[in-house]
Design a protein around this motif. Structure first.
Motif, PDB file in Angstrom:
ATOM      1  N   ASP A 425       0.862  -1.179   0.000  1.00 21.31           N
ATOM      2  CA  ASP A 425       0.000   0.000   0.000  1.00 21.31           C
ATOM      3  C   ASP A 425       0.897   1.227   0.000  1.00 21.31           C
ATOM      4  O   ASP A 425       2.049   1.159   0.431  1.00 21.31           O
ATOM      5  CB  ASP A 425      -0.886   0.015   1.248  1.00 21.31           C
ATOM      6  CG  ASP A 425      -1.961  -1.060   1.194  1.00 21.31           C
ATOM      7  OD1 ASP A 425      -2.123  -1.667   0.121  1.00 21.31           O
ATOM      8  OD2 ASP A 425      -2.623  -1.275   2.220  1.00 21.31           O
ATOM      9  N   ASP A 427       1.224   3.724   1.788  1.00 20.20           N
ATOM     10  CA  ASP A 427       1.794   4.248   3.032  1.00 20.20           C
ATOM     11  C   ASP A 427       2.787   3.268   3.663  1.00 20.20           C
ATOM     12  O   ASP A 427       3.328   3.526   4.731  1.00 20.20           O
ATOM     13  CB  ASP A 427       0.679   4.572   4.041  1.00 20.20           C
ATOM     14  CG  ASP A 427      -0.196   3.369   4.332  1.00 20.20           C
ATOM     15  OD1 ASP A 427      -0.386   2.538   3.427  1.00 20.20           O
ATOM     16  OD2 ASP A 427      -0.699   3.253   5.465  1.00 20.20           O
ATOM     17  N   HIS A 428       3.010   2.149   3.021  1.00 18.17           N
ATOM     18  CA  HIS A 428       3.960   1.172   3.573  1.00 18.17           C
ATOM     19  C   HIS A 428       5.300   1.295   2.867  1.00 18.17           C
ATOM     20  O   HIS A 428       5.396   1.041   1.670  1.00 18.17           O
ATOM     21  CB  HIS A 428       3.416  -0.252   3.414  1.00 18.17           C
ATOM     22  CG  HIS A 428       2.292  -0.556   4.356  1.00 18.17           C
ATOM     23  ND1 HIS A 428       2.401  -1.435   5.401  1.00 18.17           N
ATOM     24  CD2 HIS A 428       1.033  -0.060   4.433  1.00 18.17           C
ATOM     25  CE1 HIS A 428       1.270  -1.484   6.059  1.00 18.17           C
ATOM     26  NE2 HIS A 428       0.421  -0.659   5.497  1.00 18.17           N
ATOM     27  N   THR A 651       1.265   3.196   8.098  1.00 22.71           N
ATOM     28  CA  THR A 651       0.576   4.015   9.095  1.00 22.71           C
ATOM     29  C   THR A 651      -0.739   3.343   9.448  1.00 22.71           C
ATOM     30  O   THR A 651      -1.304   2.616   8.652  1.00 22.71           O
ATOM     31  CB  THR A 651       0.281   5.425   8.563  1.00 22.71           C
ATOM     32  OG1 THR A 651      -0.470   5.310   7.353  1.00 22.71           O
ATOM     33  CG2 THR A 651       1.556   6.181   8.297  1.00 22.71           C
ATOM     34  N   LYS A 801      -4.888   8.633   5.942  1.00 20.10           N
ATOM     35  CA  LYS A 801      -3.516   8.567   6.441  1.00 20.10           C
ATOM     36  C   LYS A 801      -3.064   9.948   6.880  1.00 20.10           C
ATOM     37  O   LYS A 801      -1.914  10.180   7.190  1.00 20.10           O
ATOM     38  CB  LYS A 801      -2.578   8.040   5.355  1.00 20.10           C
ATOM     39  CG  LYS A 801      -2.690   6.535   5.168  1.00 20.10           C
ATOM     40  CD  LYS A 801      -3.198   6.161   3.824  1.00 20.10           C
ATOM     41  CE  LYS A 801      -3.482   4.667   3.746  1.00 20.10           C
ATOM     42  NZ  LYS A 801      -4.588   4.378   2.858  1.00 20.10           N
TER      43      LYS A 801
HETATM   44 MN   LIG Z   1      -3.554   1.226   5.044  1.00 18.40          MN
END
Ligand SMILES: [Mn+2]
Ligand SMILES: O=c1ccn([C@@H]2O[C@H](COP(=O)(O)OP(=O)(O)O[C@H]3O[C@H](CO)[C@@H](O)[C@H](O)[C@H]3O)[C@@H](O)[C@H]2O)c(=O)[nH]1
Length: 938
Positions: A425, A427-428, A651, A801
Motif C-alpha cells: 500500500d 503508506d507502507h 501508518t 492517512k
Molecule cells: Mn492502510
C-alpha cells in the motif's frame, strides 16, 4: 547454530523503539557492504558485512524456538552446525520448544473438555424464572466456545522460518556485481493524493528504489486510482531526488531507506562510518531532501498556477484543463473536473518515469565543484519506475483496489514480466533494505515451488505508545499468522506480500504424485512436512509449466482477455529464463507502453476470468483474504516472513472513528466472503483441514457481535430484574467459570511467550475485540445482510492517512479527535447499562435488601469484565490527551452515585407494587420487586 545467523536476534516483545536502535548495528555493517559493492576486490568484506547485517534478521523470541529436527537428512547433530555454507538452506525452520508446546497443546485440550462440560451443565440446569435469559445465554456461551476453538485450533503447530541472506548472496550474487536473483515487480497502490499524502507515497517509492536488490531485476509500478497530475508530478520529483538519495543510501548503507523516517532518527547515525565524508554527504542530502519536500508541498499550487496560465484564454463554460509542465493537457483527472477528465471518467495512462537500467554496474561521478557528493565508487543506476492510472469510465465497476491490482498485473506483464510481485500500500515503505531478499529466500529454497506467496507482518508507526485501539495487532500477526505457517501458510492480508506471478494467473501448484493420486505438498499436522533441507543440491527453478488442455495456459485463452501480447507473457512468467540477467532485458518501448495502456482499459476484463479465477478476486472489500484463499484451495502454500528490523512499516488509523470504519470494512469484507461461493466450508479438499478452520474463523468472526451484545448487557440488567443467567449461581458454576477463564489466561501467557509479544498487547487485543464486536462487527452483520437481500455493492472507504490534529505539537493528537459515528451508539449504551447495573447492585447491598453479597458476585464480575474491555473506547470518546483517566473515572463515579442515591432515596422506585399498575405490560419478569430497568431511564 551457524555463525552470524542466530546470534544477535532480539525478542520483539521489547519492540517499539527497537527499529531505531536495531539500525545502529545494522547500518554500519550495511555501510561497508554497499560501499564496497562497487569494487569486486572487496567482495570478502561484503560477505562479512552481510553476515553482520543478517545477524539481525530473525524476529522471534529466541528462547522459545528450536530448529526442527533434520536428522532424517543429515547424519550428525541435526541442526546446521558444522554444515558448510554451500550446503546450508536459504532459510531455517524452527518449532516451539517442547517445554512450551506440550503444555500449550494439553491446555487447549483441557479447556475444550471443560467448555464442553460447562455447556452440558448449563443445559441441564434450566432457569425456570427466566427461560429467555437461559436460552440466549447458552447460545452465547456456545458461540464463544466455538469461535475460540476456530481461533485456537489452527495454532496447534506454530512454525518460525528464518531467512539466511548469507546463503542467498553466496548462491545468487556473482562477483562481477551481476546476480542470478529473479526479477521482481513491486506494485504500489494509491487512490487519493490528499487522503494518502503524496509525500508519504513518494517516501515509499524512494525506499523501494533504494532497496538492496539487483537494480536491473527490480521494477516499481505506482497505480494511481485518482488519475491526478499531482500524484504523477510528485513521483517525477521523487525520481529526480532518487538520483541523489539512492547512491547516498548505497554508499553509506543507510537504514531505513525512506528519507523521512531516516532523517527523523534520533539515534547517532555517525557510528562506525568514515566520519567526515559521511557527515558532509548527509548534510548535503538532507538539504536536497528539504528542497524536495518543499517542491512536493508546492506542487498543488504550481499545477494550479500553470494551468491557469494556459487556460487564460478559455471562454466561460468551456472546460478548463490541467496542464503538464511540457505544455500538454493531462489525460487524467483535471483540477476542475470535466467530461473525460474526472475521477471515474478518464483515459488510461502509463508513463515511464525511470526507464530500465543497463545490465552492468555504472559508477557515478567523483565530487566536483557543482556536485559535492562523491559517488565514484557507487553504482548509481536506478530501478525502472512506471506510473499507471487505469482507464475509468462511468458505468463500469472498477472493483476498487482489486481492480487496480489486476490492471497492474497486466501492465507489468507487458513491460517487465517479473516472475515475482511484491504488493505494498502507498503508506507502507521498505524499512529494512534486505526485506526483498529475505522474502525471495522463501521462494527459492528447495521445496519452494509450491509456495504461492510470502506474507510479511504489517508493522505500523505513529501509533500511540499505549496502542489504545490495538492497531499493532500483534496477536494476529505474530501469533495467528505465524502459527498458520505450520499449516498451509498465513492468509494474505493485502500489503507486504510477495507473490509468485503465475499463481495469479490461475495455475495449479506442481503436484506430487503418490501412488497414482496427486496431492499438493501441504504442510501441517495432516501431511508430512517437507522442510527445506540442507545438504542437497539447490537449483534455481520455478514451477515449470506443463503443456495441458489449453496449451501452456491453465485456462482458456479468452479468459485472460483480448491482448495477445499479454497472453504471450504468461508462460514466460514461470519459465526459468527470467532468472538470467540477459534474457530478462526489458524494453519499455512505445509499442510495449501502448500495450500496457491497452490492458488497463476499463472494458478489458469484460467476459474474462479476471476477478474470479484470475488475479485479485472481486466481490468483496477485503480482496486480500479471498485472493489468498483461492490460492490455498488449489493446494498452494504460503509462508510467513517476519524479520528484524521490520521489513515494511505503514501508518495505522489511531483515531477511534477511523479505526472503527477500518474494522467495519474488514469485517464486512469477511462476511461478504462467507456469503459468496468462496465460503471456506465448501473449499476443495486441497485445503488443509486446520487451514480451513482458520478461514472459517476469519469469515465468521463478526457474528460474535450478535452474542456479545447480549452478553454485555444482560448480566447488568440482571441486577435490576433480579434474574441471572443461572437460577442460582452454585459453586459448580463458579468452578467452571474459573477453569474456563483460568485456562484461557495460561494459554495466553504461553502464546505470548512463543509469539514474542507482551501480555499487555494480549489485553489490548481483547479490549479492542469487544469494542469492535459491539460496534463495527454488528454494523457489518447488518450491512451484509442488507447486501445479500438487496444486492447492493458496498463501497471502499479509504483509511485516512492524514492526521486530523496538529502534528507538530503532539504526534498523537489525532487519537482524541472525536468524530461522531453511529458505530459508537452500541458501546455507549452498553457502558451506561453496566454502570447503572453496578450502581443498583451497590444500592441494594447498602439498602440491606441484598444481604448475601455472593449473590451479586457473578454479576459484578461480568460488570467489571465489560467495563474493563470497553475502557479504551470510553477513554477515546471522552478524553483530552493526558487528562483522560480522570474524566472517565469522574464520569463513572458520577453516574454510579446518582443512580445509587436515586435508587435508595426515591421510595417508589423500589417499593414495588404500584409500578405494576403503571407498567403492567412488563409481566414476564415476575418474582422480584425490582424487575424493570426502564425505571431508571430518564
Ligand atoms: Mn492502510
Ligand atoms: O479504489 C481503491 C481503493 C483503495 N486502493 C488502495 O488500497 C490500499 C489499502 O487501502 P487503505 O484505505 O489503506 O486500507 P487499510 O484498511 O489500511 O488496508 C488493509 O485492508 C485492505 C482490505 O480492506 C487491504 O487491501 C490493504 O492492503 C490492507 O492494508 C491503499 O493503498 C489504497 O490506495 C486503491 O488503489 N483503489
Amino acid at each position: 547454530m551457524a555463525p552470524g545467523v542466530g546470534d544477535g536476534r532480539r525478542n520483539n516483545g521489547e519492540v517499539v523503539p527497537g527499529c531505531v536502535c536495531g539500525f545502529q548495528v545494522c547500518a554500519c555493517a550495511g555501510a561497508a557492504a554497499v560501499a564496497s559493492a562497487a569494487s569486486s576486490a572487496d567482495m570478502d568484506k561484503l560477505a562479512m558485512a552481510a553476515t553482520a547485517t543478517e545477524g539481525q534478521i530473525g524476529a522471534v523470541n529466541d528462547e522459545s524456538w528450536v530448529a526442527v529436527d533434520l536428522s532424517d537428512d543429515l547424519s550428525g547433530d541435526g541442526a546446521d552446525a558444522g554444515v558448510a555454507l554451500e550446503d546450508r538452506p536459504v532459510f531455517r525452520t524452527e518449532k516451539i520448544k517442547g517445554i512450551l508446546l506440550h503444555p500449550y497443546r494439553v491446555l487447549i485440550f483441557v479447556r475444550l473438555i471443560a467448555f464442553t462440560l460447562f455447556v452440558i451443565w448449563r443445559i441441564s440446569h434450566k432457569n425456570p424464572d427466566a427461560m429467555w435469559l437461559w436460552v440466549t445465554s447458552i447460545a452465547g456461551e456456545f458461540w464463544f466456545g466455538f469461535s475460540w476453538l476456530l481461533d485456537q485450533l489452527p495454532k496447534l503447530n506454530p512454525i518460525n522460518r528464518v531467512p539466511d541472506l548469507v546463503v542467498l548472496r553466496q548462491r545468487f550474487d556473482r562477483a562481477d556485481g551481476t546476480s542470478l536473483l529473479p526479477g521482481l515487480d513491486i506494485f504500489v497502490t494509491t487512490a487519493d493524493p490528499f487522503k494518502e499524502p503524496i509525500l508519504s507515497t513518494a517516501n515509499s517509492i524512494l525506499s523501494i528504489l533504494a532497496a538492496d536488490y539487483p537494480v536491473e531485476k527490480n521494477t516499481c509500478y505506482l497505480s494511481d486510482d485518482s488519475g491526478m497530475l499531482l500524484t504523477y508530478e510528485a513521483m517525477a520529483e521523487a525520481a529526480k531526488f532518487a538520483t541523489v538519495w539512492v547512491p547516498f543510501c548505497r554508499k553509506h548503507g543507510i537504514e531505513p531507506r525512506g528519507p523521512e523516517s531516516y532523517f527523523e532518527l534520533k539515534s547517532h547515525p555517525y557510528m562506525g562510518r568514515a566520519q567526515e565524508d559521511f557527515v558532509n554527504d548527509r548534510r548535503r542530502v538532507r538539504k536536497e531532501y528539504d528542497e524536495f519536500k518543499a517542491r512536493i508541498n508546492g506542487l498543488e499550487h504550481e499545477i494550479k498556477q500553470r494551468s491557469d496560465g494556459y487556460n487564460a484564454n478559455t471562454k466561460d463554460g468551456e472546460p478548463r484543463a490541467t496542464w503538464m509542465s511540457d505544455g500538454t493537457q493531462w489525460q487524467g483527472t483535471w483540477v476542475e473536473p470535466s467530461e473525460n477528465h474526472r475521477k471515474g471518467d478518464h483515459a488510461g495512462i502509463v508513463l515511464v518515469l525511470l526507464n530500465h537500467p543497463s545490465h552492468t554496474r555504472q559508477l557515478g561521478p567523483p565530487a566536483s565543484a557543482d556536485n559535492p557528493l562523491d559517488f565514484s565508487l557507487v553504482d548509481v543506476r536506478l530501478p525502472m519506475l512506471v506510473y499507471v492510472s487505469r482507464e475509468k469510465r462511468p458505468g463500469h465497476n472498477h472493483q476498487k483496489k482489486a481492480g487496480a491490482m489486476n490492471a497492474l498485473t497486466r501492465a507489468s506483464a507487458v513491460l517487465s514480466n517479473s516472475p515475482f510481485i511484491l504488493n505494498l500500500d502507498c503508506d507502507h515503505y521498505i524499512n529494512n533494505s534486505q526485506a526483498l531478499r529475505a522474502g525471495i529466500c522463501f521462494m527459492l529454497g528447495r521445496d519452494s515451488d509450491t509456495v504461492a506467496f510470502v506474507q510479511f507482518p504489517q508493522r505500523f508507526e505513529g501509533v500511540d505508545p499505549t496502542d489504545l485501539y490495538a492497531n499493532h495487532n500483534r496477536i494476529f500477526f505474530d501469533g495467528t499468522l505465524r502459527a498458520l505457517d505450520g499449516m498451509q501458510g498465513p492468509i494474505y492480508v493485502g500489503t507486504g506480500c510477495l507473490f509468485r506471478r503465475i499463481t495469479l494467473y490461475g495455475f495449479d501448484p506442481p503436484r506430487i504424485n503418490v501412488g497414482g493420486t496427486c496431492f499438493p505438498a501441504l504442510g501441517g499436522l495432516f501431511a508430512k512436512q517437507r522442510y527445506d533441507k540442507p545438504g542437497l543440491e539447490m537449483t534455481v527453478k520455478a514451477a515449470t509449466v506443463a503443456k495441458g488442455k489449453h496449451g501452456f495456459l491453465p485456462m482458456p485463452k479468452k479468459s485472460y482477455g483480448k491482448s495477445d501480447a499479454f497472453v504471450d507473457t504468461i508462460p514466460k512468467a514461470s519459465h526459468p529464463s527470467p532468472y538470467s540477467a540477459a534474457e530478462s532485458a526489458v524494453h519499455a518501448d512505445e509499442a510495449a507502453i501502448e500495450e500496457a495502456v491497452n490492458v488497463c482499459a476499463a472494458a478489458y476484463e469484460k467476459k474474462t476470468g479476471w476477478g474470479s479465477s484470475i488475479g485479485w478476486v472481486y466481490g468483496t472489500v477485503t480482496e486480500d483474504v479471498v485472493t489468498g484463499y483461492r490460492m490455498h484451495i488449489k493446494g498452494w502454500r504460503s509462508r510467513y516472513c517476519s524479520i528484524y528490523p521490520h521489513a515494511f512499516i505503514g501508518t495505522a488509523p489511531i483515531n477511534l472513528t477511523e479505526r472503527l470504519y477500518q474494522v467495519l470494512r474488514w469485517s464486512t469484507g469477511s462476511l461478504e466472503i462467507f456469503f459468496s461461493k468462496n465460503n471456506p466450508l465448501f473449499g476443495s479438499t486441497f485445503l488443509n483441514p486446520l487451514q480451513r478452520v482458520a478461514y472459517i474463523n476469519i469469515t465468521t468472526y463478526p457474528f460474535t457481535a450478535i452474542f456479545l451484545i447480549f452478553y454485555t448487557t444482560v448480566p447488568a440488567l440482571s441486577f435490576v430484574t433480579g434474574h441471572f443467567i443461572v437460577q442460582r449461581p452454585t459453586t459448580m458454576f463458579y468452578v467452571y467459570l474459573a477453569i474456563v477463564l483460568g485456562t484461557l489466561l495460561i494459554l495466553a501467557v504461553l502464546e505470548v511467550k512463543w509469539a514474542g509479544v507482551t501480555v499487555f498487547e494480549w489485553f489490548r487485543n481483547g479490549q479492542f475485540w469487544m469494542t469492535a464486536s459491539c460496534s463495527a462487527y454488528l454494523a457489518a452483520v447488518l450491512q451484509v445482510l442488507f447486501k445479500v437481500v438487496f444486492r447492493r455493492d458496498i463501497s471502499f472507504k479509504l483509511t485516512s492517512k492524514q492526521p486530523a490534529g496538529d502534528e507538530k505539537k503532539d504526534p498523537y493528537a489525532d487519537l482524541y479527535v472525536v468524530r461522531w459515528t453511529w458505530l459508537m451508539v452500541t458501546p455507549i449504551i452498553i457502558i451506561i447499562v453496566n454502570i447503572v447495573g453496578s450502581a443498583v447492585a451497590f444500592a441494594k447491598v447498602l439498602d440491606g435488601e441484598w444481604t448475601h453479597w455472593l449473590k451479586v458476585a457473578g454479576g459484578v464480575f461480568f460488570n467489571f469484565w465489560v467495563l474493563f474491555h470497553l475502557y479504551p473506547f470510553a477513554k477515546g470518546l471522552l478524553g483530552k490527551h493526558g487528562k483522560t483517566p480522570v474524566v472517565v473515572l469522574v464520569w463513572w463515579a458520577f453516574t454510579f452515585v446518582i443512580t445509587a442515591v436515586l435508587y435508595i432515596n426515591i421510595p417508589h422506585f423500589h417499593a414495588g407494587g404500584h409500578h405494576a399498575a403503571k407498567h403492567g405490560a412488563h409481566g414476564p419478569h415476575h418474582g422480584t420487586k425490582h424487575d424493570d430497568i426502564y425505571y431508571f431511564w430518564p
